[in-house]
Design a protein around this motif. Structure first.
Motif, PDB file in Angstrom:
ATOM      1  N   ALA A  26      -9.856   8.164 -15.389  1.00 12.40           N
ATOM      2  CA  ALA A  26      -9.704   8.517 -16.805  1.00 12.40           C
ATOM      3  C   ALA A  26      -8.852   9.768 -17.002  1.00 12.40           C
ATOM      4  N   GLU A  27      -8.721  10.592 -15.974  1.00 16.41           N
ATOM      5  CA  GLU A  27      -7.928  11.825 -16.100  1.00 16.41           C
ATOM      6  C   GLU A  27      -6.421  11.562 -16.048  1.00 16.41           C
ATOM      7  N   GLY A  28      -6.025  10.410 -15.540  1.00 15.19           N
ATOM      8  CA  GLY A  28      -4.633  10.023 -15.636  1.00 15.19           C
ATOM      9  C   GLY A  28      -3.753  10.377 -14.457  1.00 15.19           C
ATOM     10  N   TYR A  29      -2.484   9.978 -14.606  1.00 15.21           N
ATOM     11  CA  TYR A  29      -1.514  10.070 -13.508  1.00 15.21           C
ATOM     12  C   TYR A  29      -1.362  11.479 -12.967  1.00 15.21           C
ATOM     13  N   GLU A  30      -1.126  12.449 -13.860  1.00  9.00           N
ATOM     14  CA  GLU A  30      -0.797  13.804 -13.415  1.00  9.00           C
ATOM     15  C   GLU A  30      -1.928  14.413 -12.581  1.00  9.00           C
ATOM     16  N   VAL A  31      -3.155  14.260 -13.066  1.00  9.12           N
ATOM     17  CA  VAL A  31      -4.300  14.878 -12.392  1.00  9.12           C
ATOM     18  C   VAL A  31      -4.540  14.231 -11.029  1.00  9.12           C
ATOM     19  N   ILE A  32      -4.513  12.900 -10.973  1.00 11.03           N
ATOM     20  CA  ILE A  32      -4.763  12.203  -9.706  1.00 11.03           C
ATOM     21  C   ILE A  32      -3.653  12.519  -8.704  1.00 11.03           C
ATOM     22  N   ARG A  33      -2.414  12.533  -9.172  1.00  9.21           N
ATOM     23  CA  ARG A  33      -1.284  12.822  -8.272  1.00  9.21           C
ATOM     24  C   ARG A  33      -1.381  14.236  -7.717  1.00  9.21           C
ATOM     25  N   GLN A  34      -1.682  15.210  -8.555  1.00  4.47           N
ATOM     26  CA  GLN A  34      -1.809  16.590  -8.097  1.00  4.47           C
ATOM     27  C   GLN A  34      -2.981  16.742  -7.126  1.00  4.47           C
ATOM     28  N   ARG A  35      -4.069  16.045  -7.417  1.00  6.91           N
ATOM     29  CA  ARG A  35      -5.241  16.130  -6.541  1.00  6.91           C
ATOM     30  C   ARG A  35      -4.926  15.546  -5.164  1.00  6.91           C
TER      31      ARG A  35
ATOM     32  N   LEU B 108       0.838  -1.196   0.000  1.00  3.89           N
ATOM     33  CA  LEU B 108       0.000   0.000   0.000  1.00  3.89           C
ATOM     34  C   LEU B 108       0.870   1.243   0.000  1.00  3.89           C
ATOM     35  N   GLY B 109       0.600   2.178  -0.903  1.00  2.00           N
ATOM     36  CA  GLY B 109       1.369   3.410  -0.982  1.00  2.00           C
ATOM     37  C   GLY B 109       1.015   4.404   0.107  1.00  2.00           C
ATOM     38  N   TRP B 110       1.899   5.386   0.294  1.00  2.00           N
ATOM     39  CA  TRP B 110       1.735   6.358   1.391  1.00  2.00           C
ATOM     40  C   TRP B 110       0.469   7.182   1.217  1.00  2.00           C
ATOM     41  N   SER B 111       0.019   7.415  -0.002  1.00  2.00           N
ATOM     42  CA  SER B 111      -1.161   8.260  -0.219  1.00  2.00           C
ATOM     43  C   SER B 111      -2.377   7.460  -0.648  1.00  2.00           C
ATOM     44  N   ASP B 112      -2.419   6.170  -0.378  1.00  2.00           N
ATOM     45  CA  ASP B 112      -3.455   5.304  -0.950  1.00  2.00           C
ATOM     46  C   ASP B 112      -4.718   5.162  -0.118  1.00  2.00           C
ATOM     47  N   ILE B 113      -4.792   5.780   1.071  1.00  2.00           N
ATOM     48  CA  ILE B 113      -6.029   5.757   1.853  1.00  2.00           C
ATOM     49  C   ILE B 113      -6.488   7.188   2.072  1.00  2.00           C
ATOM     50  N   GLY B 114      -7.763   7.351   2.344  1.00  2.00           N
ATOM     51  CA  GLY B 114      -8.340   8.685   2.415  1.00  2.00           C
ATOM     52  C   GLY B 114      -7.675   9.612   3.401  1.00  2.00           C
ATOM     53  N   ALA B 115      -7.330   9.105   4.570  1.00  2.00           N
ATOM     54  CA  ALA B 115      -6.739   9.946   5.607  1.00  2.00           C
ATOM     55  C   ALA B 115      -5.338  10.418   5.264  1.00  2.00           C
ATOM     56  N   TYR B 116      -4.749   9.868   4.197  1.00  2.00           N
ATOM     57  CA  TYR B 116      -3.425  10.295   3.743  1.00  2.00           C
ATOM     58  C   TYR B 116      -3.472  10.862   2.319  1.00  2.00           C
ATOM     59  N   GLY B 117      -4.664  11.219   1.851  1.00  3.33           N
ATOM     60  CA  GLY B 117      -4.752  11.957   0.605  1.00  3.33           C
ATOM     61  C   GLY B 117      -5.486  11.285  -0.531  1.00  3.33           C
ATOM     62  N   SER B 118      -5.887  10.043  -0.390  1.00  5.84           N
ATOM     63  CA  SER B 118      -6.455   9.297  -1.513  1.00  5.84           C
ATOM     64  C   SER B 118      -7.917   9.642  -1.771  1.00  5.84           C
ATOM     65  N   GLU B 119      -8.326   9.406  -3.014  1.00  5.46           N
ATOM     66  CA  GLU B 119      -9.722   9.474  -3.413  1.00  5.46           C
ATOM     67  C   GLU B 119     -10.434   8.137  -3.189  1.00  5.46           C
ATOM     68  N   VAL B 120      -9.685   7.078  -2.879  1.00  9.37           N
ATOM     69  CA  VAL B 120     -10.294   5.770  -2.590  1.00  9.37           C
ATOM     70  C   VAL B 120     -11.140   5.891  -1.325  1.00  9.37           C
ATOM     71  N   GLU B 121     -12.299   5.275  -1.346  1.00 13.44           N
ATOM     72  CA  GLU B 121     -13.210   5.365  -0.212  1.00 13.44           C
ATOM     73  C   GLU B 121     -12.758   4.425   0.906  1.00 13.44           C
ATOM     74  N   THR B 122     -12.273   5.007   1.991  1.00 12.27           N
ATOM     75  CA  THR B 122     -11.821   4.231   3.152  1.00 12.27           C
ATOM     76  C   THR B 122     -12.439   4.809   4.421  1.00 12.27           C
ATOM     77  N   PRO B 123     -13.760   4.775   4.540  1.00 12.77           N
ATOM     78  CA  PRO B 123     -14.413   5.427   5.682  1.00 12.77           C
ATOM     79  C   PRO B 123     -14.044   4.839   7.037  1.00 12.77           C
TER      80      PRO B 123
END
Length: 506
Positions: A234-243, A35-50
């Motif tokens: 669909a927006e790709g690497y750059e957009v998701i990473r910046q978000r 699991l990456g450092w930004s892969d859960i919501g509390a560390y920046g992810s858009e993935v739903e981890t309530p």
């Protein structure tokens, strides 16, 4: 905010930590895989981890927690409180752990019921090393839907081998022929829930080690979970990473000193339409795997709430290394996310997974060795979503659990002397009694190596690579190598690393 003020305020929200025998907390230690450092919501992810987000909101998030960059040495370190080099796991896991005591043995000695569900990337059987029960995979990775022979009416399972060893307590299944509803994350949790029910009336605390294989490849998930993420990448690497980067700043996980490290992914628009579709699908499945893991963590939370044990249960969540750029190529049926296709995340999305850090699994740069760390204890930590910036390492988990449980670390085990734990309890840092780590911390895996003392980090990747020096306070993304500006500091840290190498015998 200065550390002294921050920790002073934090202490006002933290109730005294009781470790008397009658108040021993239950402990749930959850380890994610790749699991990456930004892969859960509390560390920046858009993935739903309530559920993980709830634990974070009702606990503490560490912003400088480290693993060892690779799964099997991380797991050995987590179990023993020693560096992997000290227990014989610096290069391989095909021998017994040596020189140390496991967290299972330690907590068992303090009166705990010890339970382990999930992955054990090691040699010793868990029930020989302090665990009362075990269910799981004694290997590195397997097909998440079917690690064994092909079942009727399904595609040929994509596998490295179809004889991955699974255990139910001491009963070995090799190959393991699971039922039709099998999925690793679900079944690891299922056995944990069964044990919690079985021992519900027991007058002793429990320690549950839940070692998921998600989101390690092969990328496989239930269709309903994948569907939640259709089109979201669909927006790709750059957009998701910046978000993610912007969300991390909003959450306070990173401060103004952070900048995005140089991208290692290819430009999204440089890909053909067909390749972009494949990359979208990979990330949709990867997100679904994390989502399912969070759902199952929620099942554990709800079970403990129903049993009246949630208030006095400590949850600890972390990952064994950064997001993985490793690629496994196994011919399959081409249907990404299903039993018949082994797909890996790859370097480009791994770069996003570790936002904003450099590199990924197997590297001693921050992207390879930083992990989320959430510690939540409703009864013992009366906090509201604080952040803790203390530098911590997997070697600290066993000493922390020892203090929580009131367990005494032994001088010997089964007549053999054991090394004292290398780490330190994190409770003083949580209480605000300690803001500076005096002892340096070290890494060495494959061709990566590093040492950190204070805010200074010396790191290299490559057998003959030159050392690079970074001031993590000013440059936490490791962008400006200052080894030529501060040669004496580089020399000092190199000497510390060489001294540690001699000490651990690697």
């Amino acid at each position: 905010m200065p550390f002294s003020i921050f920790f002073g305020l934090l202490w006002l929200f933290i109730a005294p930590l009781e470790t008397k025998m009658q108040d021993q907390p239950n402990i749930v230690l959850i380890l994610a895989d790749d699991l990456g450092w930004s892969d859960i919501g509390a560390y920046g992810s858009e993935v739903e981890t309530p559920n993980l987000d709830w634990l974070a909101q009702n606990g503490i998030r560490f912003t400088q927690m480290y693993n060892t960059a690779k799964c099997n040495p991380s797991r050995a370190t987590l179990l023993t409180g020693l560096y992997a080099q000290q227990v014989g796991y610096e290069a391989t896991y095909l021998q017994p752990l040596k020189n140390g005591i496991t967290v299972g043995e330690l907590l068992q000695s303090a009166g705990y019921r010890t339970l382990w569900a999930g992955k054990h990337h090691g040699f010793d059987h868990p029930m020989d090393r302090g665990f009362d029960r075990y269910y799981g995979l004694m290997e590195g990775a397997s097909n998440h839907f079917n690690p064994g022979p092909r079942r009727e009416n399904e595609a040929q399972p994509a596998q490295k081998r179809n004889d991955r060893p699974f255990y139910e307590d001491r009963k070995l299944f090799q190959p393991y022929s699971p039922p039709s509803d099998f999925y690793t994350t679900d079944y690891f949790t299922k056995h944990a829930l069964q044990w919690l029910e079985e021992y519900r009336e027991e007058d002793k605390p429990f320690f549950l080690y839940l070692a998921y294989t998600a989101p390690h490849d092969p990328l496989m998930a239930w269709p309903e979970d994948i569907e939640k993420y259709r089109g979201k990448y669909a927006e790709g690497y750059e957009v998701i990473r910046q978000r993610r980067f912007e969300k991390q700043k909003m959450l306070g996980i990173i401060d103004e000193n952070y900048v995005l490290s140089e991208a290692t992914h290819v430009p999204w628009l440089s890909l053909s339409d067909s390749l972009r579709k494949v990359e979208e699908q990979k990330m949709e499945v990867y997100a679904a795997m994390i989502d399912r893991m969070d759902q199952k963590i929620g099942d554990i939370i709800q079970k403990l709430r129903a049993l009246g044990k949630l208030e006095n249960t400590v949850f600890i969540f972390l990952s064994d290394n950064g997001a993985s750029a490793e690629m496994v190529n196994i011919p399959g049926d081409g249907k990404i996310g299903t039993v018949g296709q082994w797909t890996s995340l790859g370097q480009d999305w791994a770069n996003v997974g570790n936002t904003p850090l450099r590199f990924y699994k197997n590297y001693s740069f921050e992207g390879g060795i930083k992990t989320p760390l959430i510690i939540s204890w409703p009864k013992g930590l009366r906090t509201q979503n604080p952040l803790n910036h203390y530098p911590a390492h997997l070697i600290d988990i066993l000493p922390t659990l020892a203090e929580l449980a009131g367990a005494n670390y032994p001088l010997e085990l089964n007549g053999k002397a054991v090394l004292p734990a290398e780490g330190e309890s994190l409770l003083p840092a949580i209480r605000g009694d300690k803001s500076i780590r005096e002892k340096p911390i070290f890494w060495e895996w494959a061709v990566g190596r590093a040492v950190r003392k204070g805010n200074w980090k010396l790191v290299a990747h490559g057998k003959d690579a030159d050392w690079e020096l970074y001031d993590l306070e000013k440059d936490p993304s490791e962008i400006q190598n200052v080894s030529l500006r501060f040669p004496e500091k580089a020399k000092e840290l190199k000497a510390l690393f060489e001294e540690w190498k001699k000490k651990v015998g690697s």
